[in-house]
Motif scaffolding. Structure first.
Motif, PDB file in Angstrom:
ATOM      1  N   VAL A 129      -1.486  -4.313  -3.555  1.00 10.91           N
ATOM      2  CA  VAL A 129      -1.766  -3.123  -2.761  1.00 10.91           C
ATOM      3  C   VAL A 129      -2.053  -3.544  -1.331  1.00 10.91           C
ATOM      4  N   ASP A 130      -1.206  -3.086  -0.393  1.00 16.05           N
ATOM      5  CA  ASP A 130      -1.351  -3.489   1.007  1.00 16.05           C
ATOM      6  C   ASP A 130      -1.998  -2.427   1.877  1.00 16.05           C
ATOM      7  N   GLY A 131      -1.862  -1.147   1.522  1.00 12.69           N
ATOM      8  CA  GLY A 131      -2.392  -0.114   2.402  1.00 12.69           C
ATOM      9  C   GLY A 131      -2.248   1.268   1.817  1.00 12.69           C
ATOM     10  N   LEU A 132      -2.410   2.280   2.675  1.00 17.18           N
ATOM     11  CA  LEU A 132      -2.331   3.679   2.280  1.00 17.18           C
ATOM     12  C   LEU A 132      -1.218   4.381   3.046  1.00 17.18           C
ATOM     13  N   MET A 133      -0.645   5.385   2.406  1.00 20.89           N
ATOM     14  CA  MET A 133       0.342   6.247   3.055  1.00 20.89           C
ATOM     15  C   MET A 133      -0.168   7.683   2.997  1.00 20.89           C
TER      16      MET A 133
END
Length: 210
Positions: A129-133
């Motif tokens: 998991v790298d980030g949010l959208m």
């Protein structure tokens, strides 16, 4: 119907978007190199992918796994992003091409808040998991999307996530001002999106952005 793609027009559009990103980044005291332009080629032919690649955009987004797979076979040298709704039986396609998935929004049996969801994702072997959208509700005034962008940036920081996929043609400058690291741009690069082909409906028709 084959959609004509003018590589010179696409290149000019890429330059224009990059200028706007640089201006927005300057307003926020950011380095524009921190923002990755993802060209969303939903329903456009492989020629559109070749055009943005020639214009220096190596990151390309797709809404449909089958289309991503087909274009990946035709156009090498692309970093693929999947921005549609992920169906479990299509996940293998994205793994094979090494696509970054922007739209993971559920896990089988998961019913939790953001913290619980992230913990569940991180427990899945091979999933990073790298980030949010975020995709805010459409608004006549782009400024109305700013609170959603700001809130998403706050949630990402609180969760130790570095990437923020937010901002589309209508509001990407605001997203850059609020910390976006990836912007998903289609119409501003390629023009109006082609009419959806017969039989191509369904839940994948989401997330790419105008």
């Amino acid at each position: 119907m084959t959609v004509a793609v003018d590589p010179a027009a696409v290149a000019a559009n890429v330059a224009g978007v990059r200028e706007r990103v640089a201006a927005a980044a300057a307003r926020a005291g950011r380095d524009p190199d921190q923002v990755t332009l993802v060209a969303v080629a939903k329903l456009f032919p492989a020629a559109a992918v070749r055009a943005v690649l020639a214009a220096g955009v190596a990151d390309v987004g797709e809404n449909y796994a089958k289309d991503l797979e087909a274009k990946a076979a035709q156009v090498p040298g692309v970093r693929w992003h999947f921005v549609g709704r992920l169906q479990r039986n299509k996940a293998g396609v994205l793994v094979r091409v090494g696509a970054l998935v922007h739209s993971l929004d559920s896990l089988a049996g998961a019913r939790a808040d953001l913290g619980g969801f992230l913990d569940a994702c991180r427990a899945v072997d091979g999933l990073q998991v790298d980030g949010l959208m975020v995709m805010p509700a459409p608004a006549d005034d782009p400024e109305a999307t700013r609170p959603a962008f700001r809130r998403t940036a706050e949630l990402a920081a609180r969760s130790g996530l570095a990437e923020l996929s937010m901002g589309m043609t209508a509001d990407f400058e605001l997203a850059v001002e609020e910390g976006a690291t990836l912007i998903r741009i289609g119409t501003a690069l390629f023009g109006p999106r082609p009419t959806r082909r017969a039989g191509r409906g369904g839940p994948g028709d989401q997330g790419g952005g105008p």
